[in-house]
Scaffold this motif. Structure first.
Motif, PDB file in Angstrom:
ATOM      1  N   VAL A 314      18.622  -3.382  -0.442  1.00  0.00           N
ATOM      2  CA  VAL A 314      17.397  -4.140  -0.740  1.00  0.00           C
ATOM      3  C   VAL A 314      16.276  -3.696   0.199  1.00  0.00           C
ATOM      4  CG1 VAL A 314      16.381  -6.434  -0.927  1.00  0.00           C
ATOM      5  CG2 VAL A 314      18.788  -6.093  -1.524  1.00  0.00           C
ATOM      6  N   ALA A 315      16.617  -3.495   1.476  1.00  0.00           N
ATOM      7  CA  ALA A 315      15.612  -3.070   2.455  1.00  0.00           C
ATOM      8  C   ALA A 315      15.030  -1.711   2.083  1.00  0.00           C
ATOM      9  CB  ALA A 315      16.234  -3.022   3.851  1.00  0.00           C
ATOM     10  N   ARG A 316      15.888  -0.789   1.649  1.00  0.00           N
ATOM     11  CA  ARG A 316      15.410   0.538   1.247  1.00  0.00           C
ATOM     12  C   ARG A 316      14.464   0.430   0.053  1.00  0.00           C
ATOM     13  NH1 ARG A 316      20.788   2.005   2.599  1.00  0.00           N
ATOM     14  NH2 ARG A 316      21.475   1.790   0.443  1.00  0.00           N
ATOM     15  N   ARG A 317      14.773  -0.461  -0.876  1.00  0.00           N
ATOM     16  CA  ARG A 317      13.895  -0.646  -2.036  1.00  0.00           C
ATOM     17  C   ARG A 317      12.533  -1.189  -1.610  1.00  0.00           C
ATOM     18  NH1 ARG A 317      15.953   0.144  -7.269  1.00  0.00           N
ATOM     19  NH2 ARG A 317      13.759  -0.145  -7.741  1.00  0.00           N
ATOM     20  N   MET A 318      12.515  -2.038  -0.597  1.00  0.00           N
ATOM     21  CA  MET A 318      11.243  -2.574  -0.126  1.00  0.00           C
ATOM     22  C   MET A 318      10.423  -1.507   0.596  1.00  0.00           C
ATOM     23  SD  MET A 318      11.655  -6.579   0.915  1.00  0.00           S
ATOM     24  CE  MET A 318      13.001  -6.467   2.084  1.00  0.00           C
ATOM     25  N   VAL A 319      11.100  -0.615   1.324  1.00  0.00           N
ATOM     26  CA  VAL A 319      10.391   0.501   1.965  1.00  0.00           C
ATOM     27  C   VAL A 319       9.742   1.371   0.889  1.00  0.00           C
ATOM     28  CG1 VAL A 319      10.680   2.606   3.331  1.00  0.00           C
ATOM     29  CG2 VAL A 319      11.811   0.490   4.051  1.00  0.00           C
ATOM     30  N   ARG A 320      10.491   1.656  -0.157  1.00  0.00           N
ATOM     31  CA  ARG A 320       9.958   2.438  -1.271  1.00  0.00           C
ATOM     32  C   ARG A 320       8.766   1.713  -1.911  1.00  0.00           C
ATOM     33  NH1 ARG A 320       9.502   7.217  -4.339  1.00  0.00           N
ATOM     34  NH2 ARG A 320       9.072   6.619  -6.487  1.00  0.00           N
ATOM     35  N   PHE A 321       8.918   0.401  -2.124  1.00  0.00           N
ATOM     36  CA  PHE A 321       7.869  -0.385  -2.755  1.00  0.00           C
ATOM     37  C   PHE A 321       6.581  -0.343  -1.927  1.00  0.00           C
ATOM     38  CE2 PHE A 321       5.445  -4.256  -3.342  1.00  0.00           C
ATOM     39  CZ  PHE A 321       5.428  -4.425  -4.711  1.00  0.00           C
ATOM     40  N   ALA A 322       6.720  -0.365  -0.603  1.00  0.00           N
ATOM     41  CA  ALA A 322       5.552  -0.375   0.275  1.00  0.00           C
ATOM     42  C   ALA A 322       4.674   0.845   0.050  1.00  0.00           C
ATOM     43  CB  ALA A 322       5.992  -0.452   1.733  1.00  0.00           C
ATOM     44  N   SER A 323       5.294   1.982  -0.246  1.00  0.00           N
ATOM     45  CA  SER A 323       4.510   3.191  -0.514  1.00  0.00           C
ATOM     46  C   SER A 323       4.102   3.293  -1.977  1.00  0.00           C
ATOM     47  CB  SER A 323       5.318   4.435  -0.121  1.00  0.00           C
ATOM     48  OG  SER A 323       5.515   4.491   1.271  1.00  0.00           O
ATOM     49  N   GLU A 324       5.000   2.879  -2.871  1.00  0.00           N
ATOM     50  CA  GLU A 324       4.755   3.082  -4.301  1.00  0.00           C
ATOM     51  C   GLU A 324       3.757   2.079  -4.874  1.00  0.00           C
ATOM     52  OE1 GLU A 324       7.280   2.840  -8.501  1.00  0.00           O
ATOM     53  OE2 GLU A 324       8.334   3.267  -6.634  1.00  0.00           O
ATOM     54  N   ASP A 325       3.837   0.827  -4.435  1.00  0.00           N
ATOM     55  CA  ASP A 325       3.052  -0.229  -5.084  1.00  0.00           C
ATOM     56  C   ASP A 325       1.996  -0.875  -4.201  1.00  0.00           C
ATOM     57  OD1 ASP A 325       4.167  -0.954  -7.947  1.00  0.00           O
ATOM     58  OD2 ASP A 325       5.898  -0.441  -6.725  1.00  0.00           O
ATOM     59  N   VAL A 326       2.081  -0.656  -2.894  1.00  0.00           N
ATOM     60  CA  VAL A 326       1.068  -1.190  -1.983  1.00  0.00           C
ATOM     61  C   VAL A 326       0.212  -0.058  -1.430  1.00  0.00           C
ATOM     62  CG1 VAL A 326       0.642  -2.478   0.142  1.00  0.00           C
ATOM     63  CG2 VAL A 326       2.500  -3.168  -1.376  1.00  0.00           C
ATOM     64  N   GLY A 327       0.885   0.962  -0.929  1.00  0.00           N
ATOM     65  CA  GLY A 327       0.181   2.149  -0.466  1.00  0.00           C
ATOM     66  C   GLY A 327      -0.877   1.860   0.579  1.00  0.00           C
ATOM     67  N   ASN A 328      -2.027   2.518   0.448  1.00  0.00           N
ATOM     68  CA  ASN A 328      -3.095   2.362   1.431  1.00  0.00           C
ATOM     69  C   ASN A 328      -3.962   1.136   1.193  1.00  0.00           C
ATOM     70  OD1 ASN A 328      -2.371   4.507   2.972  1.00  0.00           O
ATOM     71  ND2 ASN A 328      -3.759   5.957   1.987  1.00  0.00           N
ATOM     72  N   ALA A 329      -3.619   0.347   0.195  1.00  0.00           N
ATOM     73  CA  ALA A 329      -4.302  -0.939   0.054  1.00  0.00           C
ATOM     74  C   ALA A 329      -3.972  -1.813   1.264  1.00  0.00           C
ATOM     75  CB  ALA A 329      -3.890  -1.639  -1.240  1.00  0.00           C
ATOM     76  N   ASP A 330      -2.765  -1.611   1.816  1.00  0.00           N
ATOM     77  CA  ASP A 330      -2.373  -2.248   3.079  1.00  0.00           C
ATOM     78  C   ASP A 330      -1.394  -1.315   3.786  1.00  0.00           C
ATOM     79  OD1 ASP A 330      -1.554  -3.724   5.208  1.00  0.00           O
ATOM     80  OD2 ASP A 330      -1.014  -5.515   4.080  1.00  0.00           O
TER      81      ASP A 330
END
Length: 471
Positions: A314-330
């Motif tokens: 689950v943690a790895r999926r959240m790391v991926r999500f941080a780049s894929e769906d949040v990116g430089n917006a935050d």
């Protein structure tokens, strides 16, 4: 003291140790009692110890080598080291990196010298959690591994290339072990239930399939955890299901799923970590994060963790999500996700679960952008279409005079020499000079990035690289 006296003393000590072990055998944990003694009984790691594996060949030829066993908890690292020592008739020393220091290492080395000089016996030093050794402790082994005085077998759950010093790593072969597969785990548990001498065979228990499946699901590939759970549930079942008379001693008493749930205080939820339920829940979690719904994200996170999902997955999926769906917006989102993963590694469950929950709420409430994801996809597509385009001469490295003479680095403008640290020169291959891959959104921090990029790109249009003035 004479050599023969030393040997007799050791033999006497070994006899006392053997008698003591025999007397206390029944009190040892089931996982320890069920350790296989030979390689043929070691299940679940065929790539590492199978028919044509490096380890099996080394044992058969009696040419064992130093190695690092890298794998998750309960995959058989300690057991494998003991089997290697037993089958090669080596003296075995179990050494804990958590409890021992450099002084203890010196004592182990002296003992190894005695084994070699007095009994012509090789020594295997098994270092559990070798990643916890500092550089000085690892250095203390180097010479003795290289000279052949000891054969080092280290065990680690962490990537050895990050945690073991290069000098020691170069003297060891890294052997990767995997989590136990469910079918292998079932064989292991059934073996423990049937074994009268070392296992639970005297209890006369037979487990329902869903009861064993629940233990396997909870254990997440950890054989030690599975055997511990089996032992606890068997003790509970034996107390709840007493034999009525001696005449019924031969009868098997059935252990059902509720018995195991009660003993382990964990309910078996309808969830298959390798099947549709797994993908449905992670999909629901991911889409709740993307949809900026922290309540739903927390719910699906709780569902997965309660059902036995590996928290690090689950943690790895959240790391991926941080780049894929949040990116430089935050940009902080990636730091938060990685921090939660490391916090869980440090704390484990249940304390570390809260770190994952904190990260899930942060990601759900962060501004969203998939611009990085889309930009990188365009880059890969361009590379596939255009092949390996040449690096422009002006941004090539020129460490030699020859390279400078043929134009490497010629005309390069040093950005820090210009106002605001920006110079409108081209950095892409000539064929792609007008290509734009990254288009930031106007959400969160990415709005600042967008304004900055719009300004820089406008300057590049107004001033071609050939007309850039000297600073």
């Amino acid at each position: 003291m004479t050599k023969s006296g030393n040997k007799n003393d050791t033999a006497t000590l070994d006899l006392f140790e053997h008698q003591a072990e025999k007397a206390t055998a029944g009190t040892r944990p089931l996982a320890d009692r069920m350790r296989p003694a030979i390689l043929d009984d070691f299940i679940g790691q065929d790539p590492a110890v199978g028919e044509h594996s490096l380890i099996r060949s080394a044992i058969l030829q009696d040419r064992i080598f130093s190695m690092i066993l890298w794998g998750p908890p309960g995959c058989g690292k300690t057991t494998l080291a003991r089997i290697i020592a037993r089958q090669t008739k080596c003296h075995f020393t179990h050494f804990s990196a958590v409890l021992s220091g450099v002084k203890d290492i010196r004592n182990v080395i002296e003992a190894a010298k005695q084994q070699r000089n007095l009994y012509h016996t090789r020594t295997i030093v098994f270092v559990d959690e070798i990643h916890r050794f500092n550089k000085a402790q690892q250095d203390a082994f180097l010479h003795h591994v290289e000279s052949g005085l000891i054969t080092l077998i280290g065990a680690t759950t962490e990537n050895p290339s990050f945690e073991v010093i290069a000098a020691l790593l170069s003297r060891c072969q890294v052997i990767t072990l995997s989590p136990m597969r469910d079918d292998h785990m079932k064989i292991l548990l059934q073996r423990a239930l049937d074994d009268v001498d070392n296992g639970l065979g005297r209890l006369g228990l037979i487990y329902a399939d869903d009861a064993l499946d629940h233990i396997i699901q909870m254990s997440d590939g950890d054989a030690r955890a599975a055997l511990n759970a089996l032992e606890i549930s068997a003790a509970h079942a034996s107390a709840r299901l007493p034999r009525k008379s001696r005449e019924q001693d031969g009868e098997k008493r059935k252990v059902a799923l509720p018995d195991v749930e009660t003993a382990l205080q964990r309910k078996a939820l309808a969830y298959d970590k390798s099947g549709e339920g797994h993908f449905n829940l992670i999909s629901a979690f991911h889409k709740s994060l993307r949809g900026s719904d922290p309540d739903a994200a927390l719910y699906w996170l709780g569902r997965m963790l309660s059902s036995g999902e590996n928290p690090l997955y689950v943690a790895r999926r959240m790391v991926r999500f941080a780049s894929e769906d949040v990116g430089n917006a935050d940009p902080q989102a990636l730091t938060v996700a990685i921090g939660a993963m490391e916090a869980y590694r440090f704390l484990g469950s249940p304390e570390g679960d809260l770190s994952l929950a904190q990260a899930a709420v942060y990601l759900a409430t962060a501004p969203k952008s998939n611009s990085i994801y889309k930009a990188y996809g365009k880059v890969l597509q361009s590379i596939e279409q255009n092949g390996a385009l040449a690096v422009p001469l002006h941004i090539r490295n020129a460490p030699t005079r020859l390279m400078k003479d043929i134009g490497y680095g010629k005309g390069y403008k040093y950005a820090h020499d210009y106002k605001d640290g920006f110079v409108p020169q081209d950095h892409l291959p000539e064929k792609l000079q007008h290509e734009i891959f990254y288009t930031p959104t106007s959400r969160g921090y990415e709005k600042i990035v967008k304004d900055r990029l719009d300004k820089w790109r406008a300057l590049k249009k107004q001033m071609p690289s050939s007309k850039i003035p000297e600073p």
